[in-house]
Design a protein around this motif. Structure first.
Motif, mmCIF file in Angstrom:
data_model
loop_
_atom_site.group_PDB
_atom_site.id
_atom_site.type_symbol
_atom_site.label_atom_id
_atom_site.label_comp_id
_atom_site.label_asym_id
_atom_site.label_seq_id
_atom_site.Cartn_x
_atom_site.Cartn_y
_atom_site.Cartn_z
ATOM 1 N N HIS A 85 0.830 -1.205 0.000
ATOM 2 C CA HIS A 85 0.000 0.000 0.000
ATOM 3 C C HIS A 85 0.867 1.259 0.000
ATOM 4 O O HIS A 85 0.566 2.236 -0.695
ATOM 5 C CB HIS A 85 -0.938 -0.011 1.206
ATOM 6 C CG HIS A 85 -1.996 1.042 1.148
ATOM 7 N ND1 HIS A 85 -2.905 1.143 0.113
ATOM 8 C CD2 HIS A 85 -2.291 2.063 2.001
ATOM 9 C CE1 HIS A 85 -3.718 2.169 0.322
ATOM 10 N NE2 HIS A 85 -3.361 2.741 1.465
ATOM 11 N N LEU B 147 0.754 4.185 -2.809
ATOM 12 C CA LEU B 147 0.532 5.612 -2.551
ATOM 13 C C LEU B 147 1.661 6.467 -3.111
ATOM 14 O O LEU B 147 1.420 7.573 -3.597
ATOM 15 C CB LEU B 147 0.372 5.857 -1.047
ATOM 16 C CG LEU B 147 -0.814 5.172 -0.357
ATOM 17 C CD1 LEU B 147 -0.920 5.621 1.087
ATOM 18 C CD2 LEU B 147 -2.120 5.417 -1.105
ATOM 19 N N ASP C 124 -2.636 13.682 -0.019
ATOM 20 C CA ASP C 124 -3.043 12.943 1.180
ATOM 21 C C ASP C 124 -4.558 12.855 1.308
ATOM 22 O O ASP C 124 -5.092 11.847 1.782
ATOM 23 C CB ASP C 124 -2.466 13.597 2.434
ATOM 24 C CG ASP C 124 -0.956 13.376 2.554
ATOM 25 O OD1 ASP C 124 -0.419 12.499 1.837
ATOM 26 O OD2 ASP C 124 -0.324 14.069 3.364
ATOM 27 N N PHE D 38 -5.520 9.994 -0.756
ATOM 28 C CA PHE D 38 -5.097 8.731 -0.147
ATOM 29 C C PHE D 38 -6.038 8.304 0.970
ATOM 30 O O PHE D 38 -6.245 7.110 1.201
ATOM 31 C CB PHE D 38 -3.678 8.841 0.382
ATOM 32 C CG PHE D 38 -2.650 9.206 -0.657
ATOM 33 C CD1 PHE D 38 -2.857 8.932 -1.994
ATOM 34 C CD2 PHE D 38 -1.472 9.836 -0.284
ATOM 35 C CE1 PHE D 38 -1.911 9.272 -2.959
ATOM 36 C CE2 PHE D 38 -0.520 10.177 -1.224
ATOM 37 C CZ PHE D 38 -0.744 9.901 -2.574
#
Length: 201
Positions: free
Chosen positions: A179, A183, A193, A196
């Motif tokens: 992960h 990202l 962010d 995300f």
């Protein structure tokens, strides 16, 4: 309830369009609401119109008070949609469970050896590349997108399209290391962010 209103509301829902039937519980007057079109003898004041918007948004029928009495608003939303990217083993039970819960499920995988009717009976299949499929299917706020392949060539384009949409849920299978790498790649594409935070990894 007038049969013609019920039939039209069901037809709209099946066509992917929201509809509602508002009924005055005192007088019995009714109106069918399909987008901006209102058909019927029940006049909808601002309170009732706001109630219709709320009922459709929250996907639940409700009763609102009006100057002429209580108004029951029955919602006929299209089914929630679930787009599963990756016709892998875990996708098989997930697709079945989602379908049983009432989702309209589509499994997306260009690998035709995996995306087969035998492995996914009665489930819609797409063998397009995930970004092409999602661009065509247009996930909205009543859609979930779940990526399961562990392959950046398939998952990343799907996540890119999902993040550009209003999908209410975005899931991506993988370890913490996987992960984190995912990202990082998405960050290089310009995602932040706040984007995300929408991905349940």
């Amino acid at each position: 309830m007038k049969l013609q209103y019920l039939e039209r509301a069901i037809a709209a829902s099946r066509a992917g369009k929201p509809a509602a039937i508002a009924t005055n519980l005192t007088s019995g007057e009714q109106s069918l609401i399909e987008g901006a079109e209102i058909t019927g003898n029940l006049k909808l004041d601002g309170t009732v119109q706001e109630g219709v918007r709320k009922a459709l948004s929250e996907d639940r029928s409700m009763t609102v008070e009006s100057a002429t009495g209580p108004i029951f608003i029955e919602v006929f939303n299209p089914p929630l949609r679930c787009f599963i990217v990756g016709a892998v083993h875990i996708a098989q039970p997930l697709a079945r469970m989602a379908a049983e819960l009432g989702y309209k499920v589509t499994v997306v995988d260009p690998r035709t050896a995996f995306a087969t009717d035998a492995r996914f009976p009665e489930i819609e299949l797409s063998t397009e590349w995930p970004d092409e499929a999602l661009a065509r299917l247009k996930p909205d706020k009543r859609s979930a997108v779940i990526t399961l392949t562990h392959d950046p060539k398939l998952d990343d384009p799907a996540l890119t399209e999902a993040l550009k949409s209003q999908a209410f849920y975005i899931g991506a299978l993988g370890s913490r290391r996987t992960h984190a790498a995912r990202l990082k790649r998405l960050g290089e594409l310009g995602f932040k962010d706040t984007d995300f935070a929408r991905i349940h990894g």
